[in-house]
Write a protein that holds these residues in place. Sequence first.
Motif, PDB file in Angstrom:
ATOM      1  N   GLN A 133     102.642  85.392  -6.733  1.00  0.00           N
ATOM      2  CA  GLN A 133     102.293  86.791  -6.502  1.00  0.00           C
ATOM      3  C   GLN A 133     103.521  87.639  -6.799  1.00  0.00           C
ATOM      4  OE1 GLN A 133     101.731  87.883  -2.400  1.00  0.00           O
ATOM      5  NE2 GLN A 133     100.826  89.841  -2.899  1.00  0.00           N
ATOM      6  N   GLU A 134     103.320  88.760  -7.476  1.00  0.00           N
ATOM      7  CA  GLU A 134     104.404  89.702  -7.749  1.00  0.00           C
ATOM      8  C   GLU A 134     103.797  91.089  -7.902  1.00  0.00           C
ATOM      9  OE1 GLU A 134     106.239  88.823 -11.644  1.00  0.00           O
ATOM     10  OE2 GLU A 134     104.758  87.234 -11.833  1.00  0.00           O
ATOM     11  N   GLU A 135     103.810  91.840  -6.803  1.00  0.00           N
ATOM     12  CA  GLU A 135     103.233  93.182  -6.776  1.00  0.00           C
ATOM     13  C   GLU A 135     104.251  94.171  -6.232  1.00  0.00           C
ATOM     14  OE1 GLU A 135      99.527  93.484  -4.628  1.00  0.00           O
ATOM     15  OE2 GLU A 135      99.091  91.382  -5.063  1.00  0.00           O
TER      16      GLU A 135
ATOM     17  N   GLY B 152     111.193 100.354  -3.642  1.00  0.00           N
ATOM     18  CA  GLY B 152     111.689  99.585  -4.777  1.00  0.00           C
ATOM     19  C   GLY B 152     111.454  98.092  -4.634  1.00  0.00           C
ATOM     20  N   ASP B 153     111.017  97.657  -3.447  1.00  0.00           N
ATOM     21  CA  ASP B 153     110.805  96.232  -3.194  1.00  0.00           C
ATOM     22  C   ASP B 153     109.489  95.750  -3.804  1.00  0.00           C
ATOM     23  OD1 ASP B 153     113.158  96.020  -1.738  1.00  0.00           O
ATOM     24  OD2 ASP B 153     112.163  96.257   0.191  1.00  0.00           O
TER      25      ASP B 153
ATOM     26  N   LEU C  80     115.015  87.844  -1.955  1.00  0.00           N
ATOM     27  CA  LEU C  80     114.995  87.176  -3.244  1.00  0.00           C
ATOM     28  C   LEU C  80     115.199  88.222  -4.335  1.00  0.00           C
ATOM     29  CD1 LEU C  80     114.513  84.674  -5.010  1.00  0.00           C
ATOM     30  CD2 LEU C  80     112.056  85.168  -4.873  1.00  0.00           C
ATOM     31  N   GLN C  81     116.256  88.044  -5.143  1.00  0.00           N
ATOM     32  CA  GLN C  81     116.541  88.944  -6.261  1.00  0.00           C
ATOM     33  C   GLN C  81     116.300  88.185  -7.556  1.00  0.00           C
ATOM     34  OE1 GLN C  81     120.636  90.142  -5.382  1.00  0.00           O
ATOM     35  NE2 GLN C  81     119.844  92.164  -4.836  1.00  0.00           N
ATOM     36  N   LEU C  82     115.350  88.665  -8.352  1.00  0.00           N
ATOM     37  CA  LEU C  82     115.019  88.014  -9.604  1.00  0.00           C
ATOM     38  C   LEU C  82     115.967  88.468 -10.709  1.00  0.00           C
ATOM     39  CD1 LEU C  82     111.147  88.351  -9.408  1.00  0.00           C
ATOM     40  CD2 LEU C  82     112.555  86.386  -8.765  1.00  0.00           C
ATOM     41  N   GLU C  83     116.090  87.658 -11.752  1.00  0.00           N
ATOM     42  CA  GLU C  83     117.019  87.957 -12.841  1.00  0.00           C
ATOM     43  C   GLU C  83     116.670  89.241 -13.585  1.00  0.00           C
ATOM     44  OE1 GLU C  83     116.961  84.634 -15.536  1.00  0.00           O
ATOM     45  OE2 GLU C  83     114.809  84.797 -15.873  1.00  0.00           O
ATOM     46  N   ASP C  84     115.421  89.703 -13.495  1.00  0.00           N
ATOM     47  CA  ASP C  84     115.028  90.938 -14.175  1.00  0.00           C
ATOM     48  C   ASP C  84     115.280  92.186 -13.325  1.00  0.00           C
ATOM     49  OD1 ASP C  84     112.978  90.901 -12.307  1.00  0.00           O
ATOM     50  OD2 ASP C  84     111.388  90.544 -13.762  1.00  0.00           O
ATOM     51  N   GLY C  85     115.882  92.003 -12.137  1.00  0.00           N
ATOM     52  CA  GLY C  85     116.231  93.135 -11.284  1.00  0.00           C
ATOM     53  C   GLY C  85     115.280  93.392 -10.131  1.00  0.00           C
TER      54      GLY C  85
ATOM     55  N   ALA D 219     113.301  92.694  -6.668  1.00  0.00           N
ATOM     56  CA  ALA D 219     113.713  92.014  -5.440  1.00  0.00           C
ATOM     57  C   ALA D 219     112.662  92.245  -4.371  1.00  0.00           C
ATOM     58  CB  ALA D 219     115.069  92.534  -4.964  1.00  0.00           C
ATOM     59  N   GLY D 220     112.601  91.334  -3.427  1.00  0.00           N
ATOM     60  CA  GLY D 220     111.680  91.503  -2.315  1.00  0.00           C
ATOM     61  C   GLY D 220     112.062  90.624  -1.144  1.00  0.00           C
ATOM     62  N   PRO D 221     111.734  91.085   0.062  1.00  0.00           N
ATOM     63  CA  PRO D 221     111.988  90.292   1.263  1.00  0.00           C
ATOM     64  C   PRO D 221     110.962  89.166   1.361  1.00  0.00           C
ATOM     65  CG  PRO D 221     110.927  92.362   1.838  1.00  0.00           C
ATOM     66  CD  PRO D 221     111.158  92.393   0.365  1.00  0.00           C
ATOM     67  N   ILE D 222     111.438  87.965   1.653  1.00  0.00           N
ATOM     68  CA  ILE D 222     110.555  86.805   1.754  1.00  0.00           C
ATOM     69  C   ILE D 222     110.846  86.013   3.022  1.00  0.00           C
ATOM     70  CG2 ILE D 222     110.328  86.598  -0.761  1.00  0.00           C
ATOM     71  CD1 ILE D 222     112.187  84.044  -0.446  1.00  0.00           C
ATOM     72  N   VAL D 223     109.923  85.112   3.330  1.00  0.00           N
ATOM     73  CA  VAL D 223     110.064  84.153   4.426  1.00  0.00           C
ATOM     74  C   VAL D 223     109.737  82.775   3.852  1.00  0.00           C
ATOM     75  CG1 VAL D 223     109.104  83.395   6.637  1.00  0.00           C
ATOM     76  CG2 VAL D 223     109.412  85.825   6.191  1.00  0.00           C
TER      77      VAL D 223
END
Length: 90
Positions: free
Chosen positions: A24-26, A32-33, A58-63, A65-69
């Motif tokens: 999932q990536e929304e 900005g998250d 989690l910060q992805l290489e494309d810039g 980012a999002g808070p995860i558990v």
Amino acid sequence: MHESHGELLLGGTRLHNVHVELEQEEPLAGRGDWMLSGRLRVTQQEAQELELERHYLLQLEDGRAGPIVVTRLEPHNGELRAAFIPHPES
């Protein structure tokens, strides 16, 4: 599933160049998250740094980012996968 690389921020430290399998990536509205879920491929040593149900970034290489558990660790083909979901307060 989308594969990427990124960094996992663990408070004062971070895991570098982590292989990420995104399910999932929304984008989060008005922020900005991103809402991210999937799995991280980690080594045994990296897995020792992780705590289940703890909040990470989690910060992805494309810039993005999002808070995860991290919800669980599971063996897979001789390595470990750390399953993660968006942080519930996101």
